[in-house]
Design a protein around this motif. Structure first.
Motif, PDB file in Angstrom:
ATOM      1  N   LYS A 457       0.833  -1.211   0.000  1.00  0.00           N
ATOM      2  CA  LYS A 457       0.000   0.000   0.000  1.00  0.00           C
ATOM      3  C   LYS A 457       0.870   1.264   0.000  1.00  0.00           C
ATOM      4  O   LYS A 457       0.596   2.226  -0.749  1.00  0.00           O
ATOM      5  CB  LYS A 457      -0.919   0.001   1.215  1.00  0.00           C
ATOM      6  CG  LYS A 457      -1.867   1.192   1.287  1.00  0.00           C
ATOM      7  CD  LYS A 457      -2.764   1.095   2.491  1.00  0.00           C
ATOM      8  CE  LYS A 457      -3.776   2.251   2.514  1.00  0.00           C
ATOM      9  NZ  LYS A 457      -3.137   3.568   2.504  1.00  0.00           N
ATOM     10  N   LYS A 458       1.926   1.279   0.817  1.00  0.00           N
ATOM     11  CA  LYS A 458       2.811   2.440   0.853  1.00  0.00           C
ATOM     12  C   LYS A 458       3.503   2.647  -0.485  1.00  0.00           C
ATOM     13  O   LYS A 458       3.659   3.787  -0.954  1.00  0.00           O
ATOM     14  CB  LYS A 458       3.855   2.265   1.956  1.00  0.00           C
ATOM     15  CG  LYS A 458       3.276   2.311   3.368  1.00  0.00           C
ATOM     16  CD  LYS A 458       4.358   2.089   4.408  1.00  0.00           C
ATOM     17  CE  LYS A 458       3.779   2.106   5.817  1.00  0.00           C
ATOM     18  NZ  LYS A 458       4.826   1.859   6.853  1.00  0.00           N
ATOM     19  N   ALA A 459       3.926   1.547  -1.115  1.00  0.00           N
ATOM     20  CA  ALA A 459       4.592   1.667  -2.415  1.00  0.00           C
ATOM     21  C   ALA A 459       3.640   2.201  -3.483  1.00  0.00           C
ATOM     22  O   ALA A 459       4.018   3.052  -4.303  1.00  0.00           O
ATOM     23  CB  ALA A 459       5.153   0.304  -2.836  1.00  0.00           C
ATOM     24  N   VAL A 460       2.402   1.740  -3.462  1.00  0.00           N
ATOM     25  CA  VAL A 460       1.410   2.214  -4.435  1.00  0.00           C
ATOM     26  C   VAL A 460       1.103   3.688  -4.212  1.00  0.00           C
ATOM     27  O   VAL A 460       0.976   4.472  -5.170  1.00  0.00           O
ATOM     28  CB  VAL A 460       0.139   1.361  -4.354  1.00  0.00           C
ATOM     29  CG1 VAL A 460      -0.972   1.960  -5.206  1.00  0.00           C
ATOM     30  CG2 VAL A 460       0.429  -0.065  -4.808  1.00  0.00           C
ATOM     31  N   ASP A 461       1.001   4.102  -2.950  1.00  0.00           N
ATOM     32  CA  ASP A 461       0.724   5.511  -2.664  1.00  0.00           C
ATOM     33  C   ASP A 461       1.874   6.407  -3.123  1.00  0.00           C
ATOM     34  O   ASP A 461       1.644   7.531  -3.589  1.00  0.00           O
ATOM     35  CB  ASP A 461       0.492   5.692  -1.166  1.00  0.00           C
ATOM     36  CG  ASP A 461      -0.806   5.029  -0.704  1.00  0.00           C
ATOM     37  OD1 ASP A 461      -1.673   4.801  -1.562  1.00  0.00           O
ATOM     38  OD2 ASP A 461      -0.916   4.744   0.508  1.00  0.00           O
TER      39      ASP A 461
END
Length: 476
Positions: A457-461
């Protein structure tokens, strides 16, 4: 008076004395918590701090009875890790006026009663020099000389090489009652500290605990015995239930509880007590003049009142309440003090707090190619359906299902296909093979993703790709 940015040479000795005082405080923990009396005067009754002070007073009264009146006592100090159990004992022993004989045993090291017996004999010889427990250094180097106590001493190895000092051997278990019963007859009272008390209960028949507690129970005030106190330290709340009936009947039942600070203010008080130690030795007092004291106290008050410092301490406190972590932070601040930076700074504590955090396992996720990120999101979707393992075909099908619903997701970006992206994730061990087989095609070999959902999720954000973010949020 303003805080100096660069220290004048005349105050260099004061800075060195302050660093030694802080490190000494961290080592022996003279002031791990503010005194209860000082907090009571200002109306501060935080339970976490008061608990340790009450336990300290109770332990001091117990050991004082042993040291001053020759009583036999036993107690158990119980609390979570990092709540100050060992620190509590050390503070109490520092305040005892008549220094007793202190025997320190650890359940992590003395795995058997025989190992504990040898350690007791060694420490007794170091502190009393008694001939009952002869140290190997006392054995004559000339083996032709007859040593009268050699045959009677069970703690010496009877096989002595030529011109070599004998080494202590493991005594027989039958010598345990004799050894323990001799403790009250020593010239000074004896304090036995059992760290990892619950581990000693795992010894066969709990012979060591039985002998210690039985001997302590038989000591009476006013008798010829010098007194014996047994202090156990443990984190297990069911330790008393681990004791055999005959051992439990000889235990006094005293349980002293410790607790870490319950709020951020308690942590800040501990940090302040560490950075502003009130006890200095004679050598430090010579160079600890009033000018430096005023500068240092003002700098620490300003430092601890800074919002960035409070935020950094709060972030650590929200993760762990272990005082040992705070001690690491304070030690790093003290070691970085120098004439060019004589006082703690916000940048120093931020760097120190960050150095104590666990590094992210895959900090480069947001730099992966578009197809690789799609495969990671597909693995999250597959896991949400109850499949912890997957094959390339499963991720490929999940990817094309999303492709059919969203034409903005390209199959190939900068010459990289979905298959090449999968092979790359396997090569960097983000996807690990769990069931390799020579008879199975590559696309049907089972894999497992080592990347947590939160990290994906952090990488996608970070990528800022709206279509990837929408696809990720569909995973339930």
């Amino acid at each position: 008076m303003h805080v100096l940015e660069v220290l004048p040479p005349r105050l260099y000795p004061c800075l060195n004395s302050q660093k030694r005082a802080i490190l000494r405080t961290l080592q022996i923990s003279i002031h791990p918590y503010p005194s209860y009396e000082a907090r009571k005067e200002r109306g501060d009754d935080r339970t976490g701090l008061e608990t340790n002070e009450v336990a300290l007073q109770q332990l001091y009264d117990l050991i004082s009875g042993t040291v001053n009146r020759g009583e036999g006592n036993s107690c158990l100090i119980l609390g979570p890790r990092g709540s100050g159990k060992t620190r509590l004992v050390e503070r109490c022993l520092l305040n005892i006026p008549n220094k007793p004989i202190i025997l320190r045993l650890s359940g992590w090291t003395q795995h058997s009663d025989r190992l504990a017996m040898r350690e007791i004999a060694h420490q007794l010889n170091q502190q009393t020099g008694t001939t009952i427990f002869v140290h190997p250094d006392d054995v004559p180097r000339n083996i032709d000389n007859d040593y009268p106590d050699r045959e009677l001493n069970p703690f010496l190895d009877k096989s002595v090489s030529s011109m070599l000092v004998s080494s202590a051997s493991l005594p027989l278990s039958s010598h345990l009652p004799t050894l323990i019963s001799a403790l009250p007859t020593l010239p000074r009272p004896t304090i036995v500290i059992l760290d990892g008390f619950d581990l000693f209960s795992l010894h066969p028949r709990q012979s060591l605990l039985y002998c210690l507690l039985d001997t302590a129970q038989s000591c009476h005030s006013g008798a010829k015995s010098r007194g014996l106190a047994v202090v156990g330290i443990t984190t297990r709340v069911d330790t008393v239930n681990l004791l055999e009936k005959r051992v439990k009947s000889r235990f006094s039942g005293r349980i002293l509880r410790t607790a870490p600070p319950q709020d951020l203010e308690g942590w800040i008080e501990v940090a302040k007590a560490t950075l502003m130690p009130r006890v200095l030795d004679e050598n430090q007092e010579k160079s600890y003049n009033e000018e430096w004291k005023s500068l240092w106290n003002m700098a620490i008050e300003k430092f601890l009142s800074d919002r960035s410092v409070t935020k950094a301490l709060n972030e650590t406190f929200s993760i762990t309440r272990d005082i040992r972590m705070l001690n690491k932070i304070m030690a790093s601040l003290a070691l970085h003090l120098a004439p060019t930076s004589p006082f703690p700074s916000v940048s120093q504590i931020k760097a120190t707090v960050l150095s104590q955090r666990i590094r992210p396992r895959s900090p480069f996720l947001h730099t992966l190619s578009y197809p690789a990120l799609c495969l990671l999101i597909a693995s999250v979707h597959v896991d949400s359906t109850g499949h912890s393992t997957f094959t390339f075909e499963m991720l490929h099908e999940c990817f094309y299902d999303q492709l059919r619903t969203s034409l903005s997701a390209p199959v190939q970006v900068n010459g990289g296909s979905i298959g090449m992206a999968f092979e790359y994730l396997v090569s960097v061990k983000l996807f690990t093979c769990i069931a390799p087989s020579t008879g199975v095609a590559k696309e049907f070999v089972k894999y497992h993703s080592v990347v947590a959902r939160e990290d994906v999720k952090k990488a996608v954000d970070k990528t800022g790709q709206i279509n990837l973010r929408k696809w990720f949020t569909k995973a339930q």
